[in-house]
Design an enzyme around this catalytic site. Structure first.
Site, mmCIF file in Angstrom:
data_model
loop_
_atom_site.group_PDB
_atom_site.id
_atom_site.type_symbol
_atom_site.label_atom_id
_atom_site.label_comp_id
_atom_site.label_asym_id
_atom_site.label_seq_id
_atom_site.Cartn_x
_atom_site.Cartn_y
_atom_site.Cartn_z
ATOM 1 N N CYS A 152 46.078 50.882 24.190
ATOM 2 C CA CYS A 152 46.441 52.057 24.988
ATOM 3 C C CYS A 152 46.946 51.666 26.381
ATOM 4 O O CYS A 152 47.808 52.336 26.941
ATOM 5 C CB CYS A 152 45.280 53.028 25.075
ATOM 6 S SG CYS A 152 44.843 53.770 23.473
ATOM 7 N N PHE A 211 34.786 51.904 35.701
ATOM 8 C CA PHE A 211 33.962 52.834 34.914
ATOM 9 C C PHE A 211 33.212 52.154 33.764
ATOM 10 O O PHE A 211 32.855 52.802 32.790
ATOM 11 C CB PHE A 211 34.806 54.009 34.387
ATOM 12 C CG PHE A 211 35.667 54.635 35.442
ATOM 13 C CD1 PHE A 211 35.094 55.329 36.494
ATOM 14 C CD2 PHE A 211 37.041 54.504 35.394
ATOM 15 C CE1 PHE A 211 35.892 55.895 37.489
ATOM 16 C CE2 PHE A 211 37.847 55.068 36.380
ATOM 17 C CZ PHE A 211 37.271 55.763 37.427
ATOM 18 N N SER A 212 32.959 50.849 33.896
ATOM 19 C CA SER A 212 32.222 50.143 32.844
ATOM 20 C C SER A 212 30.744 49.973 33.178
ATOM 21 O O SER A 212 29.974 49.549 32.332
ATOM 22 C CB SER A 212 32.858 48.773 32.581
ATOM 23 O OG SER A 212 32.817 47.966 33.748
ATOM 24 N N GLU A 235 31.959 44.877 44.506
ATOM 25 C CA GLU A 235 33.410 44.958 44.702
ATOM 26 C C GLU A 235 33.972 43.622 45.181
ATOM 27 O O GLU A 235 34.799 43.551 46.092
ATOM 28 C CB GLU A 235 33.766 46.086 45.673
ATOM 29 C CG GLU A 235 33.318 47.463 45.220
ATOM 30 C CD GLU A 235 34.023 47.987 43.976
ATOM 31 O OE1 GLU A 235 34.978 47.343 43.492
ATOM 32 O OE2 GLU A 235 33.619 49.058 43.478
ATOM 33 N N LYS A 287 29.566 48.206 36.119
ATOM 34 C CA LYS A 287 29.318 46.954 36.844
ATOM 35 C C LYS A 287 28.342 47.166 38.002
ATOM 36 O O LYS A 287 27.364 46.434 38.130
ATOM 37 C CB LYS A 287 30.624 46.369 37.393
ATOM 38 C CG LYS A 287 31.647 46.018 36.359
ATOM 39 C CD LYS A 287 32.938 45.546 36.979
ATOM 40 C CE LYS A 287 33.595 46.521 37.911
ATOM 41 N NZ LYS A 287 33.992 47.807 37.313
#
Length: 191
Positions: A186, A25-26, A95, A28
Site C-alpha cells: 500500500c 503509530f506502531s 524520537e 514505539k
C-alpha cells in the site's frame, strides 16, 4: 569466550543499547515508556530525553499516541545527554531520528560506562529511506525491537509511515493529519 580474562569490578553494571523502532503509530513510545516505568519500579535512577523541537503533546513530557506519559528533559543536541546523565543507571531517548549523527557515539559512551540506554524512533522516513541515526544505532545495539503498526488501507502489518501532505522536507512533525501507517504494498501504490 569474548571478554575472557577481563575482570569486572564488583557491583559494576553491564551497559547496553536497546533500540525500539518501526513506523508511526506502531507503539514505539508506548514501549519505551513501559520499559522506563519498569526500571523506575526497580528503583533504578532513570533519565529520559527528547528533542526540544518535539512539542506535539507536551513541552517536557514524552507522550505516546495513547496519551501515556513520562517526564523528560528536552535537549537540542545528543551531546547534552552526556552532561545531564550523571549517576544514572537507565537512559531513555525518544524520537531519536530527530537527533544529530553523534547520537550513536553518545549511546556507546553511556553503555561503556555501564548504563542501559533505551532508544525509540522511526527507522525509515516518509520516503522509505533509513532515517537519521537510527540505522547506525540498530547496528551497534545489543537488542533491537522492530515493531509494526496496522496498515490503514488493507489491515496488514505496516512497516512504513506514509505522508499524507505534499511537503518534501524530511523532518516534519505531525500526527494522523500528516501520516498514516501502511504495509509495503500500500505504501508503494501511491508513490
Amino acid at each position: 569466550m569474548i571478554n575472557e580474562g577481563i575482570e569486572r569490578p564488583k557491583g559494576a553494571q553491564r551497559g547496553s543499547i536497546e533500540v525500539i523502532c518501526g513506523p508511526m503509530f506502531s507503539g514505539k513510545t508506548e514501549e519505551l515508556i513501559r520499559r522506563l516505568k519498569r526500571a523506575q519500579i526497580a528503583k533504578l535512577k532513570v533519565e529520559i530525553f527528547k528533542p526540544a523541537t518535539d512539542i506535539r503533546y507536551d513541552a517536557t513530557a514524552v507522550v505516546s499516541h495513547d496519551l501515556n506519559s513520562i517526564q523528560s528533559t528536552p535537549i537540542e543536541t545528543s551531546s547534552a545527554i552526556l552532561l545531564l546523565s550523571s549517576n544514572t543507571q537507565v537512559i531513555g531517548i525518544d524520537e531519536a531520528q530527530f537527533f544529530d549523527d553523534e547520537l550513536p557515539n553518545v549511546c556507546a559512551t553511556l553503555a561503556n560506562k555501564g548504563i542501559r540506554v533505551i532508544v525509540a524512533g522511526l527507522d525509515m522516513d516518509f520516503k522509505g529511506n533509513p532515517f537519521g541515526p537510527i540505522p547506525k544505532l540498530m547496528a551497534v545495539a545489543e537488542f533491537v525491537t522492530k515493531i509494526t503498526a496496522v496498515c490503514v488501507r488493507c489491515g496488514a502489518p505496516a512497516s512504513h509511515s506514509y505522508r499524507l501532505v505534499e511537503r518534501q522536507e524530511t523532518f516534519l512533525l505531525g500526527e494522523k493529519e500528516s501520516y498514516e501507517p501502511r504495509c509495503r504494498v500500500c505504501f508503494n501504490l501511491d508513490k
